[in-house]
Design an enzyme around this catalytic site. Sequence first.
Site, mmCIF file in Angstrom:
data_model
loop_
_atom_site.group_PDB
_atom_site.id
_atom_site.type_symbol
_atom_site.label_atom_id
_atom_site.label_comp_id
_atom_site.label_asym_id
_atom_site.label_seq_id
_atom_site.Cartn_x
_atom_site.Cartn_y
_atom_site.Cartn_z
ATOM 1 N N ARG A 1 10.872 4.201 0.083
ATOM 2 C CA ARG A 1 10.072 4.961 1.051
ATOM 3 C C ARG A 1 10.840 6.211 1.470
ATOM 4 O O ARG A 1 10.775 6.652 2.597
ATOM 5 C CB ARG A 1 9.755 4.106 2.289
ATOM 6 C CG ARG A 1 9.120 2.767 1.992
ATOM 7 C CD ARG A 1 7.763 2.899 1.300
ATOM 8 N NE ARG A 1 7.203 1.603 0.967
ATOM 9 C CZ ARG A 1 7.399 0.991 -0.206
ATOM 10 N NH1 ARG A 1 8.134 1.559 -1.160
ATOM 11 N NH2 ARG A 1 6.836 -0.183 -0.420
ATOM 12 N N TRP B 1 6.269 -9.252 9.005
ATOM 13 C CA TRP B 1 5.796 -8.130 8.181
ATOM 14 C C TRP B 1 5.239 -7.005 9.048
ATOM 15 O O TRP B 1 5.366 -5.824 8.738
ATOM 16 C CB TRP B 1 4.720 -8.639 7.204
ATOM 17 C CG TRP B 1 4.051 -7.533 6.470
ATOM 18 C CD1 TRP B 1 4.443 -6.987 5.281
ATOM 19 C CD2 TRP B 1 2.886 -6.804 6.884
ATOM 20 N NE1 TRP B 1 3.594 -5.961 4.940
ATOM 21 C CE2 TRP B 1 2.634 -5.829 5.904
ATOM 22 C CE3 TRP B 1 2.039 -6.877 7.997
ATOM 23 C CZ2 TRP B 1 1.561 -4.943 5.985
ATOM 24 C CZ3 TRP B 1 0.973 -5.987 8.082
ATOM 25 C CH2 TRP B 1 0.746 -5.041 7.079
ATOM 26 N N ASP C 1 5.431 -4.599 11.669
ATOM 27 C CA ASP C 1 6.480 -3.935 12.447
ATOM 28 C C ASP C 1 6.138 -3.838 13.928
ATOM 29 O O ASP C 1 7.003 -3.564 14.749
ATOM 30 C CB ASP C 1 6.675 -2.488 11.950
ATOM 31 C CG ASP C 1 7.157 -2.436 10.515
ATOM 32 O OD1 ASP C 1 7.930 -3.305 10.120
ATOM 33 O OD2 ASP C 1 6.739 -1.508 9.790
ATOM 34 N N GLU D 1 -1.607 -0.299 12.183
ATOM 35 C CA GLU D 1 -1.654 -1.698 12.596
ATOM 36 C C GLU D 1 -2.640 -1.954 13.730
ATOM 37 O O GLU D 1 -2.814 -3.075 14.171
ATOM 38 C CB GLU D 1 -0.254 -2.171 13.012
ATOM 39 C CG GLU D 1 0.722 -2.373 11.857
ATOM 40 C CD GLU D 1 1.558 -1.144 11.539
ATOM 41 O OE1 GLU D 1 1.136 -0.016 11.900
ATOM 42 O OE2 GLU D 1 2.636 -1.297 10.928
ATOM 43 N N GLN E 1 -0.758 4.527 2.600
ATOM 44 C CA GLN E 1 -0.388 3.398 3.455
ATOM 45 C C GLN E 1 -1.574 2.901 4.271
ATOM 46 O O GLN E 1 -1.758 1.711 4.464
ATOM 47 C CB GLN E 1 0.733 3.833 4.407
ATOM 48 C CG GLN E 1 1.262 2.724 5.276
ATOM 49 C CD GLN E 1 1.891 3.271 6.560
ATOM 50 O OE1 GLN E 1 1.225 3.881 7.402
ATOM 51 N NE2 GLN E 1 3.183 3.073 6.690
HETATM 52 C C1 NOJ Z 1 5.360 -0.261 6.961
HETATM 53 C C2 NOJ Z 1 6.597 -0.908 6.475
HETATM 54 O O1 NOJ Z 1 7.180 -0.114 5.461
HETATM 55 C C3 NOJ Z 1 6.325 -2.291 5.965
HETATM 56 O O2 NOJ Z 1 7.524 -2.899 5.680
HETATM 57 C C4 NOJ Z 1 5.606 -3.076 7.005
HETATM 58 O O3 NOJ Z 1 5.460 -4.319 6.518
HETATM 59 C C5 NOJ Z 1 4.340 -2.398 7.411
HETATM 60 N N1 NOJ Z 1 4.688 -1.118 7.912
HETATM 61 C C6 NOJ Z 1 3.501 -3.157 8.418
HETATM 62 O O4 NOJ Z 1 3.899 -3.008 9.718
#
Ligand code: NOJ
Length: 795
Positions: free
Chosen positions: A344, A483, A485, A629, A682
């Site tokens: 990333r 997972w 964040d 999210e 994303q």
């Molecule tokens: C982006 C992060 O790179 C990933 O590791 C994470 O799982 C997601 N955000 C979800 O929050």
Amino acid sequence: MHYGYFDDKKMEYVITRPDTPESWSNYLGSTEYGAIITNNAGGYGFYKSGADGRFLRVRFNSVPMDQPGRYIYIRDNENSDFWSASWQPVGKPLEEYESVCRHGTAYSVFESRYSKLHTETTYFVPLDQKFEYWKLRITNESDTKRSLSVFTYCEFANNWNTNQDLVNLQYSTFIVKGSRKDNMLRIITHENLLHSKSEDDSVMQCWMAMVGSQIDGYDTSRESFLGRYNGYHNPQAVSRGKCSDSDAYGDNACGSFQSNIVLNPGESKEILIMLGVGDTATEGNKAVAEFGSVERANKELAALKDNWHSKLSSFKVTTPDKEFNSTINVWGLYNCLINFFWSRSASLIYNGERNGLGFRDSVQDILGVAAAVPEEALKRVELMLTGQLANGGAIPVIKPFAHNPGHELPPDPQKLRSDDCLWFFNAVPAIVAETGDFDFYTKVLPYADKQEDTVLGHLRRALEFNLERRGKNGLPCGLHADWNDCLRLGYKGESLFVAFQLRYGLSVYEEICLKMGKTDEVSWAVKKREELEGCIQSVAWDGEWFIWAIGEDGTVYGTKEYDEGQIYLNTQVWAVISGAASKEQSSKCMESVKRLLATEYGLMLCAPPFKKTPIDVMRSVVFNAGIKENAGIFNHTQGWGVIAECILGNGDRAYEYCRANMPAAYNDKAQIRQMEPYVQGQTTYSSYSPRAGNSRVSWLTGAASWSYFSATQHILGIIPMYEGIKINPCIPSHWDKFTVARIFRGKALNIEVLNPQNVNKGVIEIFLNNETIKDNFISVEKLKSQNDIKVLLGK
Ligand code: NOJ
């Protein structure tokens, strides 16, 4: 509305309208010499690190979002008109200016046609080199003689640390110097560093050479070239037709050569620009002497294409869905490989500061590339296993250049994430099945901080880590985060997602140990799994779906009883994937997903969005409702929805979810998604926002590997196993047939799947080289170097 099309034969995406809704980018080079280039030739470059090796500058979050870049200006000296060889930065009216950009595998080509002059500029970094080519061919398509000037332009960073370069101007604008010697420009930052860091003579030095045309001027001072009150669209030097032969001394440096050329009607001229890092006198001159001809550049381009195309030849499909084919055959896998190499770190959104491999993402990235680059994928698995701590957790970021297994400092225990090492249960079996080297499980590897163990031992430690950190209900703690964040449950709050991952991990471990004849370990795993299942079933079923989590204070998230985030996608799909859900729960929870989370652009992560939940529990409340999210469509998770539906045999629904999240499916309505239709992003705005369908954060995302993996292994159902290959498609019923050509352990599998009864799933018969196979598994011993495999689906 479309802005381009897929040219699968050439493995290119061809952009025919340059005014795309976002800058549509591509990657050149490698992680050693990295370059980003957009469809308007914007973008930057760096050596080894996007954060500390940034030699070409771009201004982040600017308008447009990709300037400056690698520009070529053309000036007609008869009438003083000028334009650029990419539409921007000059931006001539599109009624008069024709532009085609072809993004290929680690190269990009720009064609322009304006004022009866045609240009074709090819940008790429030759394999294993520390320089890039800009190869320009300019053709006079008019019937008069044309007197022209060609100017190059790029903007060097003053300091290779990108933050220093962009904000610490009281320092950085006093350290740069530029000069010319013969056909070579030399840009050097902070000359003294050369003496103090002599171990690497690339330190903050760049060179630029022009080959194949005489040099009629140059500028290395940005201010002299652009002028104080002009801009990239009308540089002072181009508008007046003359560079100032400036040597930068402080302020800002650029790389501009001027070459005056005369072209007769129909005549073409080729000019080569080479731009690299390192000492001009040694590395620059050496590169120009060896690589400085158009013939050599053409050879290098052919070698580069071969290299990438052979990586992309591991899996080829023909289905009735053209966009699905473009995704699997070219762009989906290319996207996975770019994620695998770059993690990333650097894009137009990530500015390179993420120096290293984020743990969980990098482990998941392996899934997308195991078939294409098995050896490199295996190396990466090993690297990541050595990032695991002796306590079973993981250091959050692995720095491949500096990683020192056995000697890394463990992070503060409060900062440990709960899910990091559980991703090994997806990645490790996948790579072992790909290579067939089951002994890998007995290979001894160090932990990051101390001690060592076999790979199997590492896996057990991962399970123990979560088994030892459980909350009041016997479920694994969320710790610093799982997972998601954004989730802050309190260290001892319990995460159902992790519970399902742990359940999955225990079953994978059980299977490996069974094959190894380790009966005690099998019994241990079964016992732990059954205990965990009991805990899950006693608290996690909410009637129509599984809850999300239980906070340290006992608050239950993801339940009908809570106003916000009532239903959470991940716990439904992972309940199914892990095998924890009963048959009835599986179909009920996936129906709830369909009813409450499915939109035409994909599955929302949760619903309804968070508005009042305190930020210290749910950080996603900072995001506008309907993105990321906070009830957005988090594309990383979409493949899980596909997998869960395939497990349930719902091929039509799996395909519907797959297409909702497939960039290529938006090619003809690109204005909705806005981002590149050839790569994943994303996140996508959901219907809880006023901008449903817009996607953001292109290229570098876990969406790449999971969408590719779910499509190839679950929809197409070509599944590497330890002892062979399983064929178990779950397809849309309207597909009458499809074919796959796959390389598996060096053997070619030419698979034809026929679906005369239009079912979703169900292998009736397989013929391997005309021999009938009983079930849907072909053992590796039966495979020859070329294999003709016919699969009949039906009831
Ligand atoms: C982006 C992060 O790179 C990933 O590791 C994470 O799982 C997601 N955000 C979800 O929050």
